[in-house]
Motif scaffolding. Structure first.
Motif, PDB file in Angstrom:
ATOM      1  N   TRP A   1     -77.243 -39.884   2.235  1.00 21.46           N
ATOM      2  CA  TRP A   1     -75.983 -40.575   2.485  1.00 21.46           C
ATOM      3  C   TRP A   1     -75.067 -39.917   3.524  1.00 21.46           C
ATOM      4  CZ3 TRP A   1     -77.320 -44.805   0.479  1.00 21.46           C
ATOM      5  CH2 TRP A   1     -77.918 -44.899  -0.781  1.00 21.46           C
TER       6      TRP A   1
ATOM      7  N   THR B   1     -83.503 -47.086   1.950  1.00 23.57           N
ATOM      8  CA  THR B   1     -82.880 -47.862   3.014  1.00 23.57           C
ATOM      9  C   THR B   1     -81.579 -47.198   3.428  1.00 23.57           C
ATOM     10  OG1 THR B   1     -83.832 -49.905   2.138  1.00 23.57           O
ATOM     11  CG2 THR B   1     -81.948 -50.127   3.619  1.00 23.57           C
ATOM     12  N   ASP B   2     -81.357 -47.096   4.733  1.00 20.22           N
ATOM     13  CA  ASP B   2     -80.111 -46.537   5.242  1.00 20.22           C
ATOM     14  C   ASP B   2     -78.967 -47.466   4.843  1.00 20.22           C
ATOM     15  OD1 ASP B   2     -77.982 -45.585   6.669  1.00 20.22           O
ATOM     16  OD2 ASP B   2     -79.051 -45.333   8.556  1.00 20.22           O
ATOM     17  N   PRO B   3     -77.948 -46.968   4.116  1.00 18.45           N
ATOM     18  CA  PRO B   3     -76.891 -47.859   3.610  1.00 18.45           C
ATOM     19  C   PRO B   3     -76.038 -48.480   4.700  1.00 18.45           C
ATOM     20  CG  PRO B   3     -76.284 -45.562   3.281  1.00 18.45           C
ATOM     21  CD  PRO B   3     -77.700 -45.569   3.750  1.00 18.45           C
ATOM     22  N   ARG B   4     -75.987 -47.869   5.870  1.00 25.82           N
ATOM     23  CA  ARG B   4     -75.116 -48.372   6.934  1.00 25.82           C
ATOM     24  C   ARG B   4     -75.796 -49.406   7.824  1.00 25.82           C
ATOM     25  NH1 ARG B   4     -74.520 -43.088   6.097  1.00 25.82           N
ATOM     26  NH2 ARG B   4     -72.484 -42.318   5.488  1.00 25.82           N
TER      27      ARG B   4
ATOM     28  N   TYR C   1     -73.514 -43.705  -3.998  1.00 22.60           N
ATOM     29  CA  TYR C   1     -72.720 -43.489  -2.786  1.00 22.60           C
ATOM     30  C   TYR C   1     -71.344 -44.082  -2.984  1.00 22.60           C
ATOM     31  CZ  TYR C   1     -71.009 -43.912   1.990  1.00 22.60           C
ATOM     32  OH  TYR C   1     -70.236 -43.836   3.124  1.00 22.60           O
TER      33      TYR C   1
ATOM     34  N   GLU D   1     -68.923 -52.735  -7.048  1.00 23.51           N
ATOM     35  CA  GLU D   1     -69.553 -52.792  -5.727  1.00 23.51           C
ATOM     36  C   GLU D   1     -68.510 -52.652  -4.622  1.00 23.51           C
ATOM     37  OE1 GLU D   1     -71.961 -56.223  -5.301  1.00 23.51           O
ATOM     38  OE2 GLU D   1     -73.163 -55.819  -7.088  1.00 23.51           O
TER      39      GLU D   1
END
Length: 598
Positions: free
Chosen positions: A251, A280-283, A515, A564
């Motif tokens: 992260w 998976t890349d969160p951004r 995150y 969320e």
């Protein structure tokens, strides 16, 4: 450069003495024995040199051949690094596995980067342009997340006499020709090499004014690290060092991630190797491996290669930094690296220091950590890159006074102290908020105030004060019990509990809570402080704290961490409104006498 040949005269574990290598240099790579094992010279006495071998030495004997290559231990730097898994001396583990099976055989070598792969090169300069070290000649889209910039290497400047057209090229192909100032022509290929023990040059270092956002609330709020900063995570067995580093690797707000598994158990590194390709890349929504390089040197691999692994990692990090990227490097753990240093030092019969570590332990740690920083790179344009280094430390028995921890804390500016008691209570991350510190707080205060909220500093100070007051009250509670405390101090204990359990505890496995963006962290802390201030006001009007704890919003605060990110504003605004309304209703029941007395 011509090769020099000698003979083995002594074998001592991972260390070999060889004779006849006239003119050999320190840190020169040698091929040892009939199988050509890779080693590195680390002592020279006349024509006898001592070589630390990066592979298992059992079975080799005096009289076997040693060849000095004339080159220092170096890494290959070119398109194809991203997404790769290397060992400590940059051997590609997946391709070696395909060639020899699940177990690496001794003497097996392979090119670090595939020579057959082709990369789409786009030139950015033309013939006749003047170039110097750091000039960007062209670009290659290595992954969807990383554009690889082909730089003019250090020590080369002059005029471009030829530049390749746009197209596909192998890493050994020349894409430009530079006529140097002395008239010599230099062919620039996509592939470059660099000695791992030598820091890559820069223009100058900059201040650390931007945080490395990690998504971990206790770090970003109380003990932030900076882009270009250095941090250490010391902790005993089972306190969560490796999981914490995994979280940072997943992260952290960096373009490139370099994860060095340095002497850790194989099952922990296996978890990294299996999990990262699936993440998976969160951004961006792209696979995390599209911006990650993994270096795996587990505890069952040769100990000498462990000593080289952190240098291999930091050299790759400097290469991407020079392109202008923010790089985050995680080393797990520097204690295992120091143990390798101690073993090799013992084989060399050097004078031991504290606990058997060599006397130069502190200087070697400094040489590693000082390669971090936020810098202006070489090149004609103002290009800024950074390397943020986080090292795990595994002190035996959790003893923070042992040499590796003590010498690391003299160097780094952030200390995340992992607490065995917190881990035993299943409080994770098990970072002790009273022992930890960050020397970047003052530098980063302006960023958090400007980018997140003007209330950030005051909320943080209120929360930390409550946690410190709780620690002071614990001794009284142990003597007289919580029921004997006045209501005002019960409020402090309850507010501190909310901060500990509803804010600082964070699940690495929860899909939402893993995150937490600083903006969400700020809203969570604001809600908790609002609840605390309302409790304090209610108690001052004579309302028992138990009445405040019966409110429905008390339970809602505990669930805010799993809201969320897309719904934060809507949900948090509503919770804050309900807190105000419920406390107003509660305060309306206060007796007039209590209100007047207040």
């Amino acid at each position: 450069m011509s090769e020099i040949t000698g003979k083995i005269v002594k074998v001592s574990g991972p260390v070999v003495d060889a004779d006849g290598l006239r003119g050999v240099k320190m840190y020169e790579v040698c091929k040892v024995g009939n199988e050509g094992l890779i080693g590195e010279v680390n002592r020279v006495l006349g024509e006898v040199c001592t070589i630390q071998v990066y592979e298992e030495t059992s079975g080799i004997k005096p009289g076997e051949q040693v060849i000095a290559t004339g080159r220092p231990l170096s890494v290959e730097l070119a398109p194809g690094l991203i997404g790769q898994i290397f060992d400590g001396i940059q051997r590609p583990l997946p391709r070696i596995k395909d060639a020899v099976g699940d177990f690496i055989k001794r003497g097996v070598t392979a090119d670090a980067l595939p020579r057959s792969a082709q990369w789409g090169f786009t030139p950015l300069l033309k013939r006749g342009d003047k170039v110097r070290p750091g000039s960007i000649v062209g670009e290659i889209p290595e992954t969807k997340l990383v554009t690889h910039r082909i730089l003019v290497p250090y020590g080369v400047s002059g005029e471009l006499t030829d530049v390749a057209d746009e197209g596909n090229y192998r890493i050994t192909d020349s894409v430009a020709t530079i006529k140097k100032e002395d008239g010599e022509e230099f062919n620039l290929a996509l592939l470059q090499t660099w000695p791992v023990r030598r820091a890559r040059p820069i223009k100058f270092k900059l201040g650390t004014l931007t945080p490395l956002v990690t998504g971990q609330r206790i770090i970003d709020t109380f003990f932030p690290t900076a882009k270009g900063g250095t941090a250490a995570i010391p902790g005993g067995f089972g306190t969560g060092k490796t999981v914490m580093l995994h979280q940072l690797a997943k992260w952290a707000d960096a373009k490139i991630i370099i994860y060095v598994g340095c002497g850790e158990r194989g099952n922990e590194m296996t978890e990294v190797l299996e999990d990262f390709p699936k993440l998976t890349d969160p951004r961006t929504g792209e696979p995390l491996m599209a911006r990650t390089v993994l270096i795996a040197n587990t505890s069952n691999m040769p100990v000498a290669a462990r000593e080289a692994s952190i240098y291999t990692g930091i050299t790759m990090a400097e290469y991407f930094r020079d392109m202008g990227y923010d790089v985050a490097l995680m080393a797990d753990s520097t204690s295992r690296w120091a143990e390798a240093l101690r073993e090799i030092s013992g084989r060399l019969e050097e004078m031991p220091g504290e606990e058997g570590y060599p006397a130069y332990l502190a200087s070697r740690l400094s040489q590693f950590y000082e390669r971090a920083g936020r810098v202006v790179t070489l090149g004609p344009e103002e290009r800024i890159g950074s390397i943020s280094v986080t090292g795990a430390v595994s002190p035996p028995g959790g003893d923070f006074s042992e040499p590796v921890t003590v010498n690391t804390l003299r160097i780094v500016k952030v200390f995340w102290a992992l607490d065995k008691d917190l881990a035993s209570r299943r409080h994770f991350p098990a970072i002790n908020w009273l022992q930890s510190y960050s020397l970047y707080l003052d530098n980063l205060k302006e960023w958090f105030t400007g980018r997140v909220s003007s209330e950030w500093a005051s909320l943080r100070e209120t929360a930390m004060t409550l946690l410190q007051r709780e620690e002071e009250l614990k001794e009284i509670v142990q003597l007289v019990g919580p029921d004997a405390l006045p209501e005002t101090e019960k409020v402090i204990l309850e507010a501190a509990r909310m901060i500990r359990e509803d804010y600082l505890m964070q699940s690495a496995l929860h899909p939402v809570d893993s995150y937490c963006d600083p903006s969400k962290s700020y809203r969570m802390l604001r809600v908790i402080v609002k609840f605390y201030e309302n409790m304090k006001r209610a108690v001052s009007l004579g309302i028992p704290i138990r009445e405040a704890l019966k409110l429905s919003t008390y339970d809602e605060v505990a669930r805010l961490k799993i809201v969320e990110h897309s719904k934060v504003k809507e949900v948090f605004d509503e919770v804050e409104k309900r807190i105000d309304n419920q406390f107003e209703s509660l305060l309306s029941k206060a007796t007039p006498t209590a209100t007047a007395a207040t």
